[in-house]
Structures are given as structure tokens and as C-alpha cells.
Enzyme design. Sequence first.
Site, PDB file in Angstrom:
ATOM      1  N   TRP A  66       0.791   1.605  -8.298  1.00  0.00           N
ATOM      2  CA  TRP A  66      -0.574   1.622  -7.750  1.00  0.00           C
ATOM      3  C   TRP A  66      -1.072   0.193  -7.507  1.00  0.00           C
ATOM      4  CZ3 TRP A  66      -5.320  -0.337  -9.215  1.00  0.00           C
ATOM      5  CH2 TRP A  66      -6.437   0.182  -8.558  1.00  0.00           C
ATOM      6  N   HIS A  67      -0.625  -0.724  -8.365  1.00  0.00           N
ATOM      7  CA  HIS A  67      -1.106  -2.105  -8.251  1.00  0.00           C
ATOM      8  C   HIS A  67      -0.471  -2.873  -7.097  1.00  0.00           C
ATOM      9  CE1 HIS A  67      -2.694  -1.192 -12.227  1.00  0.00           C
ATOM     10  NE2 HIS A  67      -3.542  -2.166 -12.012  1.00  0.00           N
ATOM     11  N   GLY A  68       0.617  -2.356  -6.549  1.00  0.00           N
ATOM     12  CA  GLY A  68       1.190  -3.053  -5.411  1.00  0.00           C
ATOM     13  C   GLY A  68       2.610  -2.624  -5.124  1.00  0.00           C
ATOM     14  N   PHE A  76      -5.039  -4.289  -4.202  1.00  0.00           N
ATOM     15  CA  PHE A  76      -4.481  -3.126  -4.882  1.00  0.00           C
ATOM     16  C   PHE A  76      -5.078  -1.815  -4.377  1.00  0.00           C
ATOM     17  CE2 PHE A  76      -4.252  -6.425  -8.359  1.00  0.00           C
ATOM     18  CZ  PHE A  76      -3.076  -6.907  -7.863  1.00  0.00           C
TER      19      PHE A  76
END
Lengths: 471, 466
Positions: free
Chosen positions: B322-324, B466
Amino acid sequence: MTFISLSHFNNKTTIKDKMMIFCACLLIMSFLIVMLRSITMNVIVKKLHIYNPLTKAILYDSDELRELGGAITDSGKNEIHIDWAKLYPFEYSATENKTKSNKSTSTEVQKFNEFVTHCHSTKNRITGIEKKIGDWTNIYFWNYMVSVKCYNLYKKTICWDISRTKEYNSVVVMPDGQLVSFNPRVDTSWKINAVKSLSDKCHESGINFLMVLAPSKIARSETDYAGKLDFSNQNGDEFVTGLREYGVDVIDIRDEIETAGFEQHQLFYKTDHHWTASTARWASSKILDYMNNHYGYDADISLLDPIRYDKTTYPSNFLGSRGKKVTLAMTTKDDFSLYYPKFQTAIHISIPSLSVSKDGDFSVVYDMSRLNNLSYWTYSYGDNALTSMENRLKADGKKALIVKDSFALTAMPFLILGMEKIQGIDLRYFTGSLLSYIKSEQPDTVIVLYNIENLTAENKNNSHTAFFDFR
Amino acid sequence: MVFSSTVFLFLFLPITLLAYYQPFFKSRTFRNRLLLFMSLFFYAWGEPIFVFLMVFSIIVGWFIGLHVGEISGHSNAVRRKWFVTGVVFNVGLLFVFKYLTFTAHELGLLLGRDFSFLSISLPIGISFFTFQILSYIFDIYYGKASPQKNMLNVGLYIALFPQLIAGPIVRYDEIEKQIAARNENIHDFSDGMMRFIYGLAKKVLLANFIAQIADNIFDANTSLSVATAWLGAVAYTLQIYFDFSGYSDMAIGLGKMFGFHFTENFNYPYISRSATEFWRRWHISLGTWFRDYVYIPMGGNRVSKVRWILNLFVVWTLTGLWHGANWTFVLWGLFYFVLLMMEKITNFPEKIGVLAHIYALLAIIIGWTLFRSPDINHAMNYIGTMIGVGSTGLFDSTAWYYIYNGRTVWILGVILSTPIVPMLKNRLNNTKAMNICEPLLATVIFLLSIVVTMSSTYNPFIYFNF
């Protein structure tokens, strides 16, 4: 917040409520001030040309606005637009043409590419407008420069002296008061190749080629900084080594400074990234000496001896680029000096983009109107696409072309004393083809004079305004 | 548009406040429409093209919402189909815009083919607004909330500018009633303004300063001493906390100024005694989102041990992703999966007393090093330097330079990342001095933050990507 409905705010208010309403009101006041000042400047003054006591009062800090880019009249009011690309056109290489023709064969791909390009250009246009509005909210704020000073005072108060290496013109105050920027380590290989390629092309045309690398403030011997926080010297070493391996002629001014035993900080203005005019004169003597020895020039180096000049010093006159960034909250102005030869001189200077064409003694190289504002630009009328100087007393037919950054502004007036003609081209402003220009002018020597910090410059794809775009 | 920009502070916010609290149109409908319009403008400022993508995804979310609720009159099977369609659409959208370029690149490496033509820009905040749309669909499907008949109200929930681009991830069931009826009042307004000021100060007076140290060290492209490497990692640990929690404070504060009450997103994560506790205190809205919409629907811990481990593995891989779109984020997520498993199985943080704080901090710092690094190779080299492998020594003048020239910010950063200030505040609560001093101090901090915002140019929020 009298104009806001307070029907919801009917409970007993506390000090906190009042203070926070005050803060919100400050934001609203700021908005009104920014709107008033930007409309006054951009509509009433610039479009309607009304500049009366009232608009003057609203724009009371117009001098500061000029420096911030919100000038009532543009600083380059006399600047003429010259289509350099038309005068000195680029030649497409066979490979580029081939790529172009391949692209044109697939219309669907082309249409898609056009759509993507259209989206990007729309976004860029909107982003450009947004940026302009964003800038206005800064520069049209009431007393913006006071805010900048307060910011620097705050940094001083919290003892903060760290700068972001990759940020343009981020400034650190050294223990001796010198303002410096730390530069990141970069890959210099494509710049080496670009210079090598230019050198080869010059040699093919029978033209000498010389790369002159001017130093930054931080010396290689300052090991607490060099190679740890600042990498300009490492970049420079790699660059010079690479060029020498290719057999390109290079003068690394850092070597000359180390040989002479100078203290490097003293060779620069304290508040600026440029070397002083005195340093430029000394460096010019080294360049001319090299040209005498290697390219058959006949320059009289003794003409650059400091004792042969009168100096006029303007005390506390110059706040350089780094000084402007940190403001007078963190530094004091530099003294600024102009040099006048004691011997006879006859110089012609011409700058097409400024319509300057002057004959006279050495003093014609000075633009005295810059003295109290952008003092460094007093020399050679500042950075322009093309600057030509001719020495009327030297008829040896020797010509040089300098592909330059602003370090050459102070060097060109001294270099011209050793030859008949010198031309300076600044690729940030010269949008034509450098190769076409060289072909047309046929100088005896092409010199690229860049300071070491330019090695961190980016390649601005096809903009034709990049330092190392020598096409 | 970022909150810590002069455009937001001197143009957008004053205009919105003036228009919202003007005395002529005060109906809920007008105010909601106004907030929606301003929110779309807020997003369009940075994303003039992708704003249409967000509007499209809002329309689709609203339409699907009408069909997944019990009141739609559809059978459960049909509702389920609509539900799956909604989830697939939103996850698909996120995949295309966030992960397709990365996937194509990795596939290209695997198959030896060039997929570089598949290069898609990442719309700002897409992870946040997509998760909110998913929350809307989930809450309606599970009967926690009713579908909005009015599309503009769904639009307001998704696009509401305070939380649009970097959270907190507001869940639909928490805000449904506030959209229809909320009570703006002066106390909420001043609470909100004060919270906004604290958030702004965290961002511009702390995060942006510490970021200069972190960036310089992480991007140095040269060998570092052990001390310098640790300084870089600690600097980034502080930077990301003040950056992200500052943004959340501003979002919560702005919401309150307009009568909305968002859930808290941070609770002093660096005083945690374990990785498990850290994730109860860090980005709380994301943790609870994954817990409620992924972990529990998969069975949570009421399943076999193997399935439970699998559930945790999936949740932490997704949290990382989810963060990248980068292997560093996947590794970061799996790093926490391993730590959490170890903690759950052995319960060792409970047994080591005060050392648990040191363990948790070390784990967090190592985790952020993975997170900050551009690739796994860089991350491993950096972590290697932190333990002395490939370093230039234990300590050098560079480390001293960053400690000495940033000393005040270091001290402030360390103090303010612990709950010392709220503890002091609680002791002095409701005393006359406190009631006067806090708003005065907040006003001074506000003026200082404004000065720094205007005068410095560095403002990108880390969490925009993000």
C-alpha cells in the site's frame, strides 16, 4: 471575523477561542493583503498603467518586489528578443532524422503520443499558472522580506546551520563568515563526453580547445567538508581526470591556487558564490599564459599585474546571491571593487540583446547602473546570450570564443587585454546552435570556462539552454 | 495543494472559511456543496487531469453503493455481485495507476522484454481515496451504513479536502451522520485551529528541518561512518513521524473547523515497547482499515494456526505494498510480519522489561531505513554501514557537524516525539496560567510557522506518494 456568521458561536468564548479566532483572522487579512497588492500590481499598474500615490503606497516596497520578480517594470526592460536559432540553426543528425521518420510511420502511436503530450502540456500550463499564483502569495505578502529575515533569524536562534545538499543555492555559514553551498556527488561522465565531443569538433576545424575549470569556495584541503559534506572537488577531480585521459587541454584553476598557496576563501566574495574581480584577473593571467605557450598567442601578461591598476572600492555595497538568501540577519555586505588600468586601453563592447555597442577605455566594460543592485553584473553587463569585446590596440588577429557562465563576467575584461577579440556565449540564454556559431565565426580558440559547481547542472532535455548542451 | 503552502494558507483556506461562514447561505446543503466544490478545486490544484479520474471513481462508487445495500431490494447473490464488482473496480484502478508500471518493469526483467512504454503517473492520494471508496462499499454491504442517495454527499465523503490526499482514512460509518447533520461551534473551531497550528508547526518547524539531515545522509552517494548512518536513520525516523502526524493533526484540525470529527491517527508511536504496539499507535486509521476490511473478513485469528499465519502474511504484504510499488515496501511489510509473529508466539517484549523500548526503537529505525531506501541493495548497504560493514569508521566530523549544527532541532524532535508535553498539560489542566499560556504559545508558534512557510521552499509531504 465580523463578516462571518457567528450564529454558531453563541457559547461563552474563552481566551483560547479568541486567540484562535485571531489566528484565523490573520489568515483572512493576509489573503486580503495579497489580493490587494497583486491586483494593484498586475492589473492597475501593469495593465492600466496607473501608478499614482495610492498605488505607490500599496506597493511601498517596489524595490524589493523587483528583486523578487514582481517588478513594476521588468528589470530587463531594454532586452531585445533575438531568435538565435534562426541566425545559427541546429543541424539534425542522421540518426535523429531517422528516428523522426520512423515515428511518423505509425499514425496510431503518433496520435497516442500527441494525446499524452497534449495532456502533459495542459498540465504543465496549469502548473505554470499555479506556480505563478503561488509565487504571488509569497511576494505580495505584506513585508515579505521582513519575513525572510525573521526566518533566518529563527535559524540563527536555534543554531541551525545545515543546508540541503541538493537544493539550489542552499546556504551554510562557515566559521569565518563565508557563505557556502554544499554540492552533491554527481556522475560527470556525460559532461566529460560532451566537452570531449566539442573539443574534437573544434580540432576538426583547426580550432584550439581549452577547458578552464574555476573553483568553488571549498578547497580540496578542507577535509572536514570536502568529500564529506561537499563533493564539488570530487566531481571536479573526476571531470578533469576524465578530460585529460581523452587528451583535452584543461586548466584546473584549483591546481594554480594550490601552487600559489592562496587561501581559497579569500578569493571569493563572502556573500556570493563568485570569485572576486581580483581573482578573475589573476586567473585570466594564467589562462593567457597558457594560450601564449600552447596556442601561439602574444598576450602581455604584465598588463594583468595588480600594481598596474587603480582600484575604486565601494564599501559594504554588495550582497551576493547567498547573502540574499540568508539576508542581513545572518551576514553583512561585501565591499565591491572596480579596477581601472593605469595604462592606455581602447575597448569596444557589444551586447546585441541589450543593444549595447560602446567604444572607449577599459571602463566601457562596466554597467554602472548595476552597481547598487546586482553589483557583480556591473562587470560585462551581466549574463547575456552573446557578449563581444574588441581590443582596438591589439591587431594580432587573435580571436577567442568563451562558452561561459557568470565567472567569466569578471574574467573577460582582463582576457581581452591579451588578444584582439573575445566573444562570450552563455548557453543558458543563447538558444541557437553553438556549432553553427563557431563555424560562422571561426575563432582561433574555443574556451569553456565553467565553475566547478556547474558540474551538478542537469541535462535539460532538448531545451538548448543547458550548460553542457554544446550542439 | 499542500497545507503548509502559502497558496493554501493565504488563498484557499481564507476563501473557504469566508464562503463557509458567510451569513447569507447557511443551509447544510449549501455548505456541503461548497465544501465539495472547494475540495475538488483543492485536488485539481495539484492534479488538474487526474481530478476527473477521482470524480469518475466517486460516481462509480456511489452507483455501486446503491446496489450493494440491503435497501436496494436485490437478492444477496446480486448484492454480492455488485460488491465484488465494486471491489474489483477500485482495486483494479489502484493497480493500474499505482502498480502496473512496477509490475510491467519486473515482468520485463523476468521475460527479458522492454515494457517501459507502460509508464503511468501516480495520481496524488489515490491510495487514500480508493480506500475510502472501498470503506463506503464495505460498510454498506455489511449493513453498517446506508447508501447515500445523493451522489454529492458521497463525493463530499471521498473528496473532503482535509483528509483527501494523506488521510486519516476516514471510514464511512464514522462520518455518515456528520455529513447530514453536524454542529459547528466556536469551541470546535478554536480546538481545530489550535490542532491545525500544532500540525503545521510539526511539519514546517521540525519535519522540514530534520528532512535536510536525512536527505543529505541518505543521498550522500559516498561511504559513511557508523555514527553518520545512524544519524541519518534517526533523522528519517523523526522526519516521517512529524511529517505524517503533522499532516494528520492539520487534517483533524481543519475537519473540526468545519464541524467534522475525524478519528485520531497517531498516539506517540515511538514510546512503544513492541512492534505490535507500534502499529497500534502509528497510522491508526490504516491499521484498523486492514484489520476490519481484510484481516477479520479473512477469519482473523479464529482459524487454524496455519491459516492465521497466512492471514497475517497477506495483511502485512498488503500493508507494505500500500505504501508504494517497490520491493523495499514489500520487505518493510514482511519485516513487521516477522516481528509480529515472533512477538505473538514468544511474547518476549513482555519479558525483557525496559529493554523492550530499545528493541522496539531499533526495529522501528531499521524498518524506516528499509522504507527510505530507493532499492533493496541500497537498504542493505545502508544497514550494513549502521553495523560497521563498509563504514569509514565509528565516528567522524560529518556526524559531529549534523549533531552540532542541528542540536536544537534534535532535542526538540526527541522531546516532542514523546508524550512529555501532554503529561505536563494534564498536570496544569484548567489552571489559569495554562488557559492563558497555551493559546498564547500557540499563536506565537503559528506566527513562526507562517514565517518559515513563507520563507522556505521545501514542502513536499512524504505521504503524497502513497
